[in-house]
Design an enzyme around this catalytic site. Structure first.
Site, PDB file in Angstrom:
ATOM      1  N   THR A  20      50.892  23.663  28.130  1.00 34.05           N
ATOM      2  CA  THR A  20      52.110  23.894  28.900  1.00 34.05           C
ATOM      3  C   THR A  20      52.836  25.186  28.499  1.00 34.05           C
ATOM      4  O   THR A  20      52.872  25.558  27.322  1.00 34.05           O
ATOM      5  CB  THR A  20      53.086  22.706  28.753  1.00 34.05           C
ATOM      6  OG1 THR A  20      54.282  23.031  29.456  1.00 34.05           O
ATOM      7  CG2 THR A  20      53.432  22.430  27.293  1.00 34.05           C
ATOM      8  N   LYS A  71      54.498  11.970  37.472  1.00 31.51           N
ATOM      9  CA  LYS A  71      55.679  12.334  38.259  1.00 31.51           C
ATOM     10  C   LYS A  71      56.160  11.214  39.190  1.00 31.51           C
ATOM     11  O   LYS A  71      57.337  11.151  39.521  1.00 31.51           O
ATOM     12  CB  LYS A  71      55.411  13.607  39.075  1.00 31.51           C
ATOM     13  CG  LYS A  71      55.340  14.869  38.212  1.00 31.51           C
ATOM     14  CD  LYS A  71      55.200  16.117  39.057  1.00 31.51           C
ATOM     15  CE  LYS A  71      54.971  17.328  38.173  1.00 31.51           C
ATOM     16  NZ  LYS A  71      54.915  18.579  38.917  1.00 31.51           N
ATOM     17  N   ARG A 156      41.510  18.289  53.271  1.00 33.80           N
ATOM     18  CA  ARG A 156      40.112  17.843  53.278  1.00 33.80           C
ATOM     19  C   ARG A 156      40.026  16.398  53.773  1.00 33.80           C
ATOM     20  O   ARG A 156      39.187  16.041  54.569  1.00 33.80           O
ATOM     21  CB  ARG A 156      39.549  17.960  51.855  1.00 33.80           C
ATOM     22  CG  ARG A 156      38.190  17.382  51.673  1.00 33.80           C
ATOM     23  CD  ARG A 156      37.720  17.561  50.259  1.00 33.80           C
ATOM     24  NE  ARG A 156      38.536  16.840  49.278  1.00 33.80           N
ATOM     25  CZ  ARG A 156      38.279  16.782  47.992  1.00 33.80           C
ATOM     26  NH1 ARG A 156      37.245  17.428  47.501  1.00 33.80           N
ATOM     27  NH2 ARG A 156      39.068  16.106  47.170  1.00 33.80           N
ATOM     28  N   THR A 157      40.948  15.554  53.269  1.00 31.44           N
ATOM     29  CA  THR A 157      41.015  14.158  53.705  1.00 31.44           C
ATOM     30  C   THR A 157      42.156  14.065  54.715  1.00 31.44           C
ATOM     31  O   THR A 157      43.332  13.972  54.331  1.00 31.44           O
ATOM     32  CB  THR A 157      41.307  13.231  52.495  1.00 31.44           C
ATOM     33  OG1 THR A 157      40.452  13.612  51.418  1.00 31.44           O
ATOM     34  CG2 THR A 157      41.119  11.779  52.833  1.00 31.44           C
ATOM     35  N   LYS A 160      45.290  11.589  54.628  1.00 36.10           N
ATOM     36  CA  LYS A 160      46.423  11.807  53.708  1.00 36.10           C
ATOM     37  C   LYS A 160      47.456  12.730  54.336  1.00 36.10           C
ATOM     38  O   LYS A 160      48.656  12.544  54.152  1.00 36.10           O
ATOM     39  CB  LYS A 160      45.903  12.435  52.404  1.00 36.10           C
ATOM     40  CG  LYS A 160      45.336  11.447  51.434  1.00 36.10           C
ATOM     41  CD  LYS A 160      45.494  12.012  50.027  1.00 36.10           C
ATOM     42  CE  LYS A 160      44.271  11.770  49.206  1.00 36.10           C
ATOM     43  NZ  LYS A 160      44.232  12.594  47.999  1.00 36.10           N
ATOM     44  N   GLY A 250      52.064  31.226  41.796  1.00 38.76           N
ATOM     45  CA  GLY A 250      53.070  30.195  41.559  1.00 38.76           C
ATOM     46  C   GLY A 250      53.866  30.330  40.272  1.00 38.76           C
ATOM     47  O   GLY A 250      54.605  29.413  39.906  1.00 38.76           O
TER      48      GLY A 250
END
Ligand code: NAP
Length: 288
Positions: A20, A71, A156-157, A160, A250
Site C-alpha cells: 500500500t 469494502k 465481460r459478464t 453484472k 489513477g
C-alpha cells in the site's frame, strides 16, 4: 516523528496490505501539517473484520481506511454510514464517532476531485465505462449523480452490468446507465466519449493486457481515465493516446481519496499545495 502518549493512530485494514501507498500519503500529510499522527497498515485475515473494527474502537484509533477485499463486508461492523457510501455499497474510510465508526466512500469523491483538477468534465458527457466490479459500479453512481448524459457500461459478464445499471438508474430516478457486453463495443453510437477504465485488466505485471485491443474503438475517445496507476502508463492509456486522445492514470484518484479521508479524520482542509507535495512523493516512488 517522535511518538508520545498523545499520538493519534490511523491505519489501513485489508488483505494484502504490504504494497500500500497509503502510509506515504498520510504520514507525509501529518508531518507537513504538524499533526501528531501516525498511519499504519494492518493485515486482517478473512472472517476477522468485525474483530478488527471492534479492536480499533477499543484502542481508540482515530480512523481507518479499508481496502480489498473488505469494502462491502466492513459495512456490517459500522455504527453509521454516509448516504453516498450506502448507495454505492462500499466503504473505504471509517471515522471515529461516539460509540463506533461511521463509514464513508472517499474513492468516488477522490476520483471526482482528480478529474476536476485535470479539467475533465462529467456533466453533460457521453461516457464509456469499462467494468462492472466494485470500483466501476461506484464510478457509475458518480457519473449519474454528477449529471452525465449517457453512460455505456461495458462488461465481460453482461449480467453484472445489467444489475448495476438497474440499481443506479433506480437510485437516481433516470435512465442514464446503459449496460452492454464488452464484445459488442463496435455497436456503440458514433461520437466522442470520455472513457473510464474500471476493470483490473492491465494491472502490473500484466501490463500488455487491455480489455478492448481493437484500435478502432479508441478513435471514439477524446479522454481516457484508467483507475489503474501501476504501471504508470497502461496499455489502455497508450491506445487512447495513439488515436489522439488525452489519457490519465489513477494515481491522483488514490491521492485524493487519501486526502479526503485525512480531512475527515482531522477536520481540516488540505491545500492544493500540500496535495502536490504528496503527489510528487508518490510519483517519485514510481520513478524508482
Ligand atoms: P473487481 O470488483 O474485482 O472487478 C473487476 C472488474 O474487471 C470486473 O468488471 C471484471 O469483469 C473485470 N475483469 C477482470 N478480469 C477480466 C478479464 N480478463 N477480461 C475482462 N474483464 C475482466 O475489482 P475493483 O475493486 O472494481 O477494481 C478494479 C480496478 O480499479 C483495479 O485495477 C483497482 O486497482 C482499481 N482501483 C483503483 C483505485 C484508485 O484509487 N486509483 C481505487 C479503486 C480501484 P467480470 O465482471 O466479467 O468478472
Amino acid at each position: 516523528m517522535e511518538i508520545n502518549g498523545k499520538t493519534s493512530v490511523c491505519g489501513l485494514i485489508g488483505n494484502p496490505v504490504e504494497h500500500t501507498l497509503s502510509p506515504m500519503i498520510h504520514n507525509t500529510l501529518a508531518k507537513r501539517l504538524g499533526h501528531d499522527l501516525v498511519y499504519v497498515p494492518f493485515p486482517v485475515a478473512q472472517g476477522r473484520v468485525p474483530d478488527a473494527v471492534a479492536g480499533a474502537d477499543a484502542l481508540h484509533l482515530l480512523g481507518l481506511n479499508v481496502t480489498v477485499p473488505y469494502k462491502s463486508e466492513v459495512i456490517g461492523s459500522l455504527k453509521a454510514i454516509d448516504a453516498l457510501a450506502e448507495r454505492i455499497g462500499a466503504v473505504n474510510t471509517l471515522v471515529r464517532t461516539e460509540g463506533g465508526y461511521k463509514g464513508y466512500n472517499t474513492d468516488m469523491e477522490g476520483l471526482y476531485r482528480a478529474m476536476t483538477v485535470e479539467g475533465i468534465r462529467i456533466s453533460g458527457e457521453q461516457i464509456i465505462l469499462l467494468g462492472a466490479g466494485g470500483a466501476a459500479r461506484a464510478v457509475a453512481y458518480l457519473c449519474a449523480v454528477k449529471g452525465a448524459e449517457k453512460v455505456y457500461m461495458l462488461n465481460r459478464t453482461p449480467g453484472k452490468a445489467e444489475q448495476a445499471a438497474e440499481e443506479v438508474n433506480r437510485s437516481v430516478g433516470r435512465q442514464v446507465i446503459f449496460p452492454m457486453a464488452t464484445e459488442d463495443h463496435a455497436t456503440l453510437p458514433e461520437g466522442k466519449y470520455l472513457a473510464i477504465q474500471g476493470t483490473s485488466v492491465g494491472l502490473a505485471p500484466h501490463t500488455e493486457d487491455v480489455v478492448i485491443p481493437d484500435r478502432a474503438f479508441y478513435e471514439k475517445i477524446h479522454t481516457g481515465f484508467d483507475l489503474i496507476y501501476s504501471p504508470w502508463e497502461t496499455k489502455f492509456m497508450k491506445l487512447v493516446k495513439e488515436q489522439g486522445g488525452k489519457a490519465y492514470n489513477g494515481l491522483k484518484m488514490l491521492l485524493y481519496q487519501g486526502i479526503i479521508a485525512y480531512e475527515l479524520w482531522n477536520d481540516v482542509q488540505v491545500s492544493e499545495e500540500d496535495a502536490q507535495v504528496v503527489y510528487t512523493k508518490l510519483k517519485e516512488h514510481f520513478a524508482n
